[in-house]
Design a protein around this motif. Structure first.
Motif, PDB file in Angstrom:
ATOM      1  N   SER A  28      -6.322   1.406  -4.398  1.00  0.00           N
ATOM      2  CA  SER A  28      -5.336   0.565  -3.715  1.00  0.00           C
ATOM      3  C   SER A  28      -4.147   0.271  -4.609  1.00  0.00           C
ATOM      4  O   SER A  28      -2.991   0.321  -4.162  1.00  0.00           O
ATOM      5  CB  SER A  28      -5.985  -0.752  -3.263  1.00  0.00           C
ATOM      6  N   TYR A  29      -4.419  -0.055  -5.869  1.00  0.00           N
ATOM      7  CA  TYR A  29      -3.339  -0.285  -6.833  1.00  0.00           C
ATOM      8  C   TYR A  29      -2.437   0.942  -6.926  1.00  0.00           C
ATOM      9  O   TYR A  29      -1.198   0.827  -6.881  1.00  0.00           O
ATOM     10  CB  TYR A  29      -3.920  -0.595  -8.221  1.00  0.00           C
ATOM     11  N   ASP A  30      -3.046   2.101  -7.061  1.00  0.00           N
ATOM     12  CA  ASP A  30      -2.277   3.339  -7.181  1.00  0.00           C
ATOM     13  C   ASP A  30      -1.427   3.577  -5.925  1.00  0.00           C
ATOM     14  O   ASP A  30      -0.242   3.943  -6.019  1.00  0.00           O
ATOM     15  CB  ASP A  30      -3.220   4.532  -7.397  1.00  0.00           C
ATOM     16  N   SER A  31      -2.030   3.353  -4.767  1.00  0.00           N
ATOM     17  CA  SER A  31      -1.312   3.579  -3.508  1.00  0.00           C
ATOM     18  C   SER A  31      -0.179   2.576  -3.320  1.00  0.00           C
ATOM     19  O   SER A  31       0.921   2.938  -2.878  1.00  0.00           O
ATOM     20  CB  SER A  31      -2.283   3.479  -2.322  1.00  0.00           C
ATOM     21  N   LEU A  32      -0.422   1.319  -3.682  1.00  0.00           N
ATOM     22  CA  LEU A  32       0.618   0.300  -3.540  1.00  0.00           C
ATOM     23  C   LEU A  32       1.792   0.569  -4.476  1.00  0.00           C
ATOM     24  O   LEU A  32       2.958   0.338  -4.111  1.00  0.00           O
ATOM     25  CB  LEU A  32       0.038  -1.090  -3.801  1.00  0.00           C
ATOM     26  N   ASN A  33       1.491   1.058  -5.668  1.00  0.00           N
ATOM     27  CA  ASN A  33       2.568   1.420  -6.597  1.00  0.00           C
ATOM     28  C   ASN A  33       3.398   2.578  -6.045  1.00  0.00           C
ATOM     29  O   ASN A  33       4.626   2.595  -6.171  1.00  0.00           O
ATOM     30  CB  ASN A  33       1.986   1.783  -7.967  1.00  0.00           C
ATOM     31  N   LEU A  62       7.359   2.173   5.968  1.00  0.00           N
ATOM     32  CA  LEU A  62       7.313   1.467   4.688  1.00  0.00           C
ATOM     33  C   LEU A  62       7.120  -0.035   4.861  1.00  0.00           C
ATOM     34  O   LEU A  62       6.576  -0.703   3.980  1.00  0.00           O
ATOM     35  CB  LEU A  62       8.578   1.750   3.884  1.00  0.00           C
ATOM     36  N   ALA A  63       7.538  -0.554   6.001  1.00  0.00           N
ATOM     37  CA  ALA A  63       7.392  -1.986   6.261  1.00  0.00           C
ATOM     38  C   ALA A  63       5.958  -2.372   6.625  1.00  0.00           C
ATOM     39  O   ALA A  63       5.576  -3.539   6.501  1.00  0.00           O
ATOM     40  CB  ALA A  63       8.337  -2.409   7.382  1.00  0.00           C
ATOM     41  N   ASN A  64       5.178  -1.386   7.061  1.00  0.00           N
ATOM     42  CA  ASN A  64       3.831  -1.694   7.562  1.00  0.00           C
ATOM     43  C   ASN A  64       2.687  -1.043   6.798  1.00  0.00           C
ATOM     44  O   ASN A  64       1.535  -1.468   6.945  1.00  0.00           O
ATOM     45  CB  ASN A  64       3.732  -1.287   9.040  1.00  0.00           C
ATOM     46  N   ILE A  65       2.977  -0.028   6.008  1.00  0.00           N
ATOM     47  CA  ILE A  65       1.898   0.756   5.416  1.00  0.00           C
ATOM     48  C   ILE A  65       1.039  -0.046   4.439  1.00  0.00           C
ATOM     49  O   ILE A  65      -0.153   0.217   4.287  1.00  0.00           O
ATOM     50  CB  ILE A  65       2.463   2.036   4.712  1.00  0.00           C
ATOM     51  N   ASP A  66       1.620  -1.069   3.785  1.00  0.00           N
ATOM     52  CA  ASP A  66       0.833  -1.837   2.818  1.00  0.00           C
ATOM     53  C   ASP A  66      -0.314  -2.594   3.481  1.00  0.00           C
ATOM     54  O   ASP A  66      -1.468  -2.506   3.049  1.00  0.00           O
ATOM     55  CB  ASP A  66       1.724  -2.782   1.998  1.00  0.00           C
ATOM     56  N   TRP A  67      -0.014  -3.315   4.578  1.00  0.00           N
ATOM     57  CA  TRP A  67      -1.091  -4.079   5.219  1.00  0.00           C
ATOM     58  C   TRP A  67      -2.057  -3.164   5.990  1.00  0.00           C
ATOM     59  O   TRP A  67      -3.260  -3.476   6.088  1.00  0.00           O
ATOM     60  CB  TRP A  67      -0.532  -5.179   6.114  1.00  0.00           C
ATOM     61  N   ILE A  68      -1.551  -2.052   6.511  1.00  0.00           N
ATOM     62  CA  ILE A  68      -2.449  -1.096   7.169  1.00  0.00           C
ATOM     63  C   ILE A  68      -3.448  -0.544   6.152  1.00  0.00           C
ATOM     64  O   ILE A  68      -4.649  -0.434   6.421  1.00  0.00           O
ATOM     65  CB  ILE A  68      -1.642   0.043   7.826  1.00  0.00           C
ATOM     66  N   LEU A  69      -2.931  -0.210   4.971  1.00  0.00           N
ATOM     67  CA  LEU A  69      -3.788   0.287   3.892  1.00  0.00           C
ATOM     68  C   LEU A  69      -4.812  -0.765   3.475  1.00  0.00           C
ATOM     69  O   LEU A  69      -6.018  -0.484   3.413  1.00  0.00           O
ATOM     70  CB  LEU A  69      -2.928   0.678   2.686  1.00  0.00           C
ATOM     71  N   LEU A  70      -4.357  -1.990   3.197  1.00  0.00           N
ATOM     72  CA  LEU A  70      -5.256  -3.016   2.669  1.00  0.00           C
ATOM     73  C   LEU A  70      -6.253  -3.507   3.712  1.00  0.00           C
ATOM     74  O   LEU A  70      -7.407  -3.822   3.365  1.00  0.00           O
ATOM     75  CB  LEU A  70      -4.454  -4.177   2.089  1.00  0.00           C
ATOM     76  N   ASN A  71      -5.856  -3.570   4.973  1.00  0.00           N
ATOM     77  CA  ASN A  71      -6.832  -3.891   6.017  1.00  0.00           C
ATOM     78  C   ASN A  71      -7.958  -2.863   6.021  1.00  0.00           C
ATOM     79  O   ASN A  71      -9.141  -3.204   6.128  1.00  0.00           O
ATOM     80  CB  ASN A  71      -6.161  -3.910   7.393  1.00  0.00           C
ATOM     81  N   SER A  72      -7.577  -1.590   5.879  1.00  0.00           N
ATOM     82  CA  SER A  72      -8.571  -0.512   5.878  1.00  0.00           C
ATOM     83  C   SER A  72      -9.465  -0.574   4.643  1.00  0.00           C
ATOM     84  O   SER A  72     -10.685  -0.359   4.732  1.00  0.00           O
ATOM     85  CB  SER A  72      -7.865   0.853   5.943  1.00  0.00           C
ATOM     86  N   ILE A  73      -8.868  -0.873   3.500  1.00  0.00           N
ATOM     87  CA  ILE A  73      -9.644  -0.982   2.259  1.00  0.00           C
ATOM     88  C   ILE A  73     -10.636  -2.134   2.349  1.00  0.00           C
ATOM     89  O   ILE A  73     -11.787  -2.030   1.888  1.00  0.00           O
ATOM     90  CB  ILE A  73      -8.702  -1.172   1.050  1.00  0.00           C
ATOM     91  N   PHE A  74     -10.209  -3.238   2.939  1.00  0.00           N
ATOM     92  CA  PHE A  74     -11.114  -4.382   3.099  1.00  0.00           C
ATOM     93  C   PHE A  74     -12.305  -4.011   3.976  1.00  0.00           C
ATOM     94  O   PHE A  74     -13.455  -4.345   3.656  1.00  0.00           O
ATOM     95  CB  PHE A  74     -10.370  -5.581   3.686  1.00  0.00           C
ATOM     96  N   ILE A  75     -12.051  -3.310   5.083  1.00  0.00           N
ATOM     97  CA  ILE A  75     -13.139  -2.900   5.973  1.00  0.00           C
ATOM     98  C   ILE A  75     -14.121  -1.977   5.235  1.00  0.00           C
ATOM     99  O   ILE A  75     -15.339  -2.106   5.369  1.00  0.00           O
ATOM    100  CB  ILE A  75     -12.579  -2.194   7.224  1.00  0.00           C
ATOM    101  N   SER A  76     -13.581  -1.067   4.442  1.00  0.00           N
ATOM    102  CA  SER A  76     -14.443  -0.163   3.658  1.00  0.00           C
ATOM    103  C   SER A  76     -15.247  -0.939   2.624  1.00  0.00           C
ATOM    104  O   SER A  76     -16.436  -0.669   2.413  1.00  0.00           O
ATOM    105  CB  SER A  76     -13.598   0.903   2.963  1.00  0.00           C
ATOM    106  N   SER A  77     -14.620  -1.911   1.987  1.00  0.00           N
ATOM    107  CA  SER A  77     -15.303  -2.729   0.983  1.00  0.00           C
ATOM    108  C   SER A  77     -16.458  -3.493   1.614  1.00  0.00           C
ATOM    109  O   SER A  77     -17.558  -3.573   1.054  1.00  0.00           O
ATOM    110  CB  SER A  77     -14.322  -3.719   0.336  1.00  0.00           C
TER     111      SER A  77
END
Length: 218
Positions: A28-33, A62-77
Motif C-alpha cells: 500500500s505504501y508503495d502504491s500510494l507513493n 487520481l482523485a479516487n484511486i487512493d480510497w479505492i485501493l485502501l478500502n480493498s486492502i482493508f477488506i483483504s487484511s
C-alpha cells in the motif's frame, strides 16, 4: 463427530498472518507513493497544457484511486485475520476432548471462531468483551458495510449520518464518510495499521495461550 486430525504449527501460522498483513501494508505504501507521483506529474502537465485529451478521466482516476485501493486492502487484511482465527479455532477443536465442533456454534466468521475459542477452548484472550475485541468488532462492522452495502452507511435518507453506530469510530480514525449517505473512503493507511496492531496483538496473545493451555510443544 469423528475429529479429523490436522497438522498445524501455531507459531508458524502466527508469523504467516503477521507477514501477510505487513506485506499488504508495504504494498500500500508503495502504491500510494506511485499515485502521489502520478498526481504531481498530472498537475504539472495540466499547468502547461500537456495533460492530453483524457485529462478529465485521468483527474477522476487520481482523485479516487487512493480510497479505492485502501478500502480493498482493508477488506483483504480482514480476510487474512478471519482465516487465521479459523485456523486457531481448528487447532483448539483438534486438541479439546469435547465433541462440540466449530460449526455447532451459532454465528459467522470471527464471531463464531472467537466464541469457540472462548467457550470451548476456555481462552480468556478470546473474550469479546475485552477492549481489544471491542475494537476488532468495530472494524468488522466497517468491513461489513463496505462488503455488503457498497460502503454506504445510510440507506434511508431520513436518517442522520452522525447517529450511525460506526460514525464515532470512523471519525476517531479519520475515515472520510462522503455525502449524505456516508460513503466510506479510507484515505489514510493508519486505519489499516491500527487494525493490524490490534489483530496482531490478539494473535500473539491467543497463540501463547493456546500453547500454554494445551501443552503444545513446537
Amino acid at each position: 463427530m469423528n475429529k479429523t486430525k490436522i497438522g498445524f504449527n501455531l507459531t508458524l501460522s502466527n508469523k504467516i498472518y503477521k507477514a501477510n498483513i505487513n506485506s499488504l501494508i508495504k504494498s500500500s505504501y508503495d502504491s500510494l507513493n506511485e499515485i502521489k507521483m502520478q498526481n504531481e506529474e498530472f498537475i504539472n502537465n495540466l499547468l502547461i497544457n500537456e495533460s492530453g485529451d483524457n485529462w478529465l478521466e485521468t483527474s477522476s482516476h487520481l482523485a479516487n484511486i487512493d480510497w479505492i485501493l485502501l478500502n480493498s486492502i482493508f477488506i483483504s487484511s480482514f480476510a487474512f485475520f478471519e482465516h487465521h482465527l479459523h485456523s486457531l479455532a481448528r487447532i483448539v477443536e483438534d486438541k479439546t476432548l469435547t465433541q462440540i465442533a466449530i460449526n455447532d456454534l451459532s454465528g459467522k466468521g470471527i464471531i463464531k471462531y472467537s466464541k469457540y475459542l472462548f467457550l470451548i477452548g476456555n481462552l480468556k484472550n478470546a473474550n469479546r468483551s475485552s477492549k481489544d475485541w471491542q475494537e476488532i468488532i468495530q472494524f468488522q462492522k466497517v468491513r461489513n458495510i463496505i462488503v455488503h452495502n457498497g460502503g454506504m452507511m445510510i440507506s434511508d435518507k431520513t436518517k442522520k449520518l452522525e447517529n450511525h453506530e460506526c460514525f464515532g469510530f470512523l471519525s476517531k480514525h479519520k475515515v472520510v464518510m462522503a455525502g449524505t449517505f456516508g460513503l466510506i473512503r479510507i484515505k489514510e493507511l493508519k486505519f489499516i495499521e491500527d487494525f493490524k496492531d490490534v489483530t496482531c496483538k490478539i494473535s500473539d496473545d491467543l497463540t501463547s495461550e493456546i500453547i500454554e493451555v494445551f501443552k503444545i510443544i513446537e
